[in-house]
Design a protein around this motif. Structure first.
Motif, PDB file in Angstrom:
ATOM      1  N   LEU A  52      19.653  -7.674   0.612  1.00 17.37           N
ATOM      2  CA  LEU A  52      20.776  -8.694   1.236  1.00 17.37           C
ATOM      3  C   LEU A  52      20.187  -9.334   2.277  1.00 17.37           C
ATOM      4  O   LEU A  52      20.515 -10.592   2.359  1.00 17.37           O
ATOM      5  N   LYS A  53      19.576  -8.730   3.046  1.00 16.75           N
ATOM      6  CA  LYS A  53      18.981  -9.259   4.403  1.00 16.75           C
ATOM      7  C   LYS A  53      17.825 -10.063   4.192  1.00 16.75           C
ATOM      8  O   LYS A  53      17.759 -11.445   4.914  1.00 16.75           O
TER       9      LYS A  53
ATOM     10  N   PHE B  83      19.099 -12.784   0.756  1.00 16.31           N
ATOM     11  CA  PHE B  83      20.296 -13.643   1.067  1.00 16.31           C
ATOM     12  C   PHE B  83      20.935 -13.491   2.433  1.00 16.31           C
ATOM     13  O   PHE B  83      21.756 -12.982   3.086  1.00 16.31           O
TER      14      PHE B  83
ATOM     15  N   HIS C 174      22.259 -15.290   4.691  1.00 19.94           N
ATOM     16  CA  HIS C 174      23.364 -15.811   5.147  1.00 19.94           C
ATOM     17  C   HIS C 174      24.374 -14.675   5.203  1.00 19.94           C
ATOM     18  O   HIS C 174      25.226 -14.586   6.020  1.00 19.94           O
ATOM     19  N   TYR C 175      24.616 -13.913   4.314  1.00 14.39           N
ATOM     20  CA  TYR C 175      25.372 -12.711   3.883  1.00 14.39           C
ATOM     21  C   TYR C 175      24.792 -11.405   4.899  1.00 14.39           C
ATOM     22  O   TYR C 175      25.264 -10.866   5.342  1.00 14.39           O
ATOM     23  N   GLY C 176      23.435 -11.211   4.709  1.00 11.36           N
ATOM     24  CA  GLY C 176      22.750 -10.522   5.373  1.00 11.36           C
ATOM     25  C   GLY C 176      22.950 -10.171   6.825  1.00 11.36           C
ATOM     26  O   GLY C 176      23.056  -8.980   7.214  1.00 11.36           O
ATOM     27  N   ASN C 177      23.016 -11.450   7.636  1.00  9.97           N
ATOM     28  CA  ASN C 177      23.069 -11.274   8.996  1.00  9.97           C
ATOM     29  C   ASN C 177      24.654 -11.063   9.266  1.00  9.97           C
ATOM     30  O   ASN C 177      24.841 -10.636  10.464  1.00  9.97           O
ATOM     31  N   LYS C 178      25.410 -10.839   8.379  1.00  5.19           N
ATOM     32  CA  LYS C 178      26.656 -10.436   8.698  1.00  5.19           C
ATOM     33  C   LYS C 178      27.172  -9.020   8.575  1.00  5.19           C
ATOM     34  O   LYS C 178      28.143  -8.520   8.709  1.00  5.19           O
ATOM     35  N   PHE C 179      25.931  -8.384   7.944  1.00  5.14           N
ATOM     36  CA  PHE C 179      25.930  -6.814   7.762  1.00  5.14           C
ATOM     37  C   PHE C 179      25.851  -6.157   9.302  1.00  5.14           C
ATOM     38  O   PHE C 179      24.946  -6.172   9.844  1.00  5.14           O
ATOM     39  N   SER C 180      26.841  -5.537   9.664  1.00  2.97           N
ATOM     40  CA  SER C 180      27.053  -5.016  10.798  1.00  2.97           C
ATOM     41  C   SER C 180      26.892  -3.381  10.855  1.00  2.97           C
ATOM     42  O   SER C 180      26.817  -2.787   9.827  1.00  2.97           O
TER      43      SER C 180
ATOM     44  N   HIS D 195      29.672  -1.667   8.931  1.00  2.00           N
ATOM     45  CA  HIS D 195      29.539  -1.731   7.543  1.00  2.00           C
ATOM     46  C   HIS D 195      28.793  -0.820   7.168  1.00  2.00           C
ATOM     47  O   HIS D 195      28.953  -0.175   6.089  1.00  2.00           O
TER      48      HIS D 195
END
Length: 401
Positions: free
Chosen positions: A119-120, A123, A125-131, A134
């Motif tokens: 994901l990181k 992708f 764009h979505y991986g950077n939102k993984f906190s 999560h």
């Protein structure tokens, strides 16, 4: 556990030489796992405030491996050396439950880690939102997923029993020939705890390798290939390959032998095949710490810092009470101190002579050496000049330092 007597269930069915070999290997694995996973957890604890979300899975992997080490090896090692299971039916259930729980947790954790890495990298764009929140939720899901399959045999979905070689316990792989419910459990276990994780891991790292390859070609067209981006991608490739090799090398032999026993003629499976496959499976407890301590630069850097601090503490304690040449004795007469100062040909700019004590770390710990740029005062005849240490000749630098 079945109706057979304890003697029939728990006596080793392999030769004493194989049992001794297993006991020796388990002893080595236990020591290395305690050391490797303990160091990894210590480093993670010391840098806990700066842990990245993906590193939560590395810590969780180390916890599950350490749990397997603590719960299984103290029971397996003496049983192997005594050529029989020593601890009875209930302890056999406990051993099998812990083995399935921690083993499946490690495999599921590797699957989750590969998905997060994909994901990181692929992708962002979505991986950077993984906190971190999560990551914690996903770690809890990993344990819950493993717990479902570990509790199954206790709820009579499947069955726990002695291993075919007799000195350990796990899932009863011979049960499908007698019980359709046990067969459904093993089929689900094979699909959801081996085939599915394998598929996710290889798919994730295939996407990662393809993305890294495309990024490297783009980097080579525009900038030097020795950039930080290329180095980071190389690191990802190494980590990907190492994780895949570890997954296959540790668990595939046991999965193949188990499916062979469950769905082929059970009498054709030699007990020694299960014994050797179990050795490979338990080796995963030492493999993962080595991979991440070697390939994760921030963990390796933190480990080096911890080691250096520990050495300085040991060195400082051993040097306490030993007078340093650079410290002036307040009880010595002033005239003697002045005479000693004149005889020194090379000294620091703050007036302290060079230190040739037995421990360099002790000198580094002193407040007098905290200046950012060291200088030396060189006496030539009746005149002296002050220069930086880097301007001295190699021989003088060696004597000075």
């Amino acid at each position: 556990m079945g109706n057979a007597s304890e003697t029939q269930l728990f006596v080793s069915s392999i030769t004493a030489e194989y049992d001794v070999f297993m006991g020796i290997m388990y002893t080595i694995f236990c020591a290395l796992s305690l050391l490797g996973n303990g160091v990894l957890l210590l480093v993670a604890y010391r840098k806990r405030s700066s842990l990245k979300p993906a590193e939560f899975f590395i810590v969780n992997l180390s916890i599950s491996d350490l749990g397997m080490t603590i719960t299984l090896f103290p029971l397996a090692i003496p049983s192997a050396f005594y050529h029989r299971w020593l601890f009875g039916d209930w302890t056999c259930l406990y051993y099998a439950f812990c083995g399935v729980l921690f083993g499946l947790c490690s495999l599921t954790n590797l699957t989750a880690l590969s998905s997060v890495c994909c994901l990181k990298v692929c992708f962002p764009h979505y991986g950077n939102k993984f906190s971190s929140s999560h990551a914690r939720l996903l770690v809890a899901g990993v344990w819950l997923y493993a717990l479902v399959f570990a509790v199954g045999p206790l709820a009579h979905w499947g069955r726990y029993g002695p291993e075919p070689y007799g000195t350990a316990c796990c899932i009863d792989w011979y049960a499908p020939s007698e019980n359709l419910l046990a067969m459904s459990y093993i089929v689900c276990l094979f699909i959801f705890c081996y085939v599915l994780p394998c598929t996710v891991i290889f798919s994730s790292y295939t996407f990662i390798l393809l993305t890294v390859r495309g990024s490297r070609q783009a980097v080579q067209q525009h900038v030097s290939p020795q950039t930080k981006t290329t180095n980071a991608h190389t690191l990802i490739v190494k980590l990907s390959v190492a994780v895949c090799i570890g997954f296959l090398g540790a668990w595939s032999p046991y999965a193949v032998v188990a499916m062979w026993a469950a769905f082929v003629e059970t009498s054709l499976v030699p007990p020694v095949a299960f014994a050797l496959a179990a050795i490979f499976a338990k080796s995963s407890t030492i493999y993962n710490p080595v991979v991440y301590l070697l390939f994760k630069p921030n963990f390796r850097k933190s480990l080096c810092c911890e080691t250096a601090q520990f050495r300085r503490k040991i060195c400082s304690s051993s040097c306490q009470g030993t007078p340093r040449p650079g410290l002036k004795d307040p009880n010595r007469p002033t005239s003697q101190r002045g005479h000693k100062d004149v005889t020194n040909s090379t000294r620091l700019s703050n007036g302290l002579p060079e230190s040739h004590g037995p421990c360099l770390h002790c000198a580094e710990a002193g407040p007098q050496l905290t200046t950012p740029q060291l200088t030396a005062r060189v006496l030539t005849g009746s005149t002296h000049s002050e220069v930086t240490v880097s301007q001295l000749s190699d021989k003088m630098q060696g004597d000075f330092l």
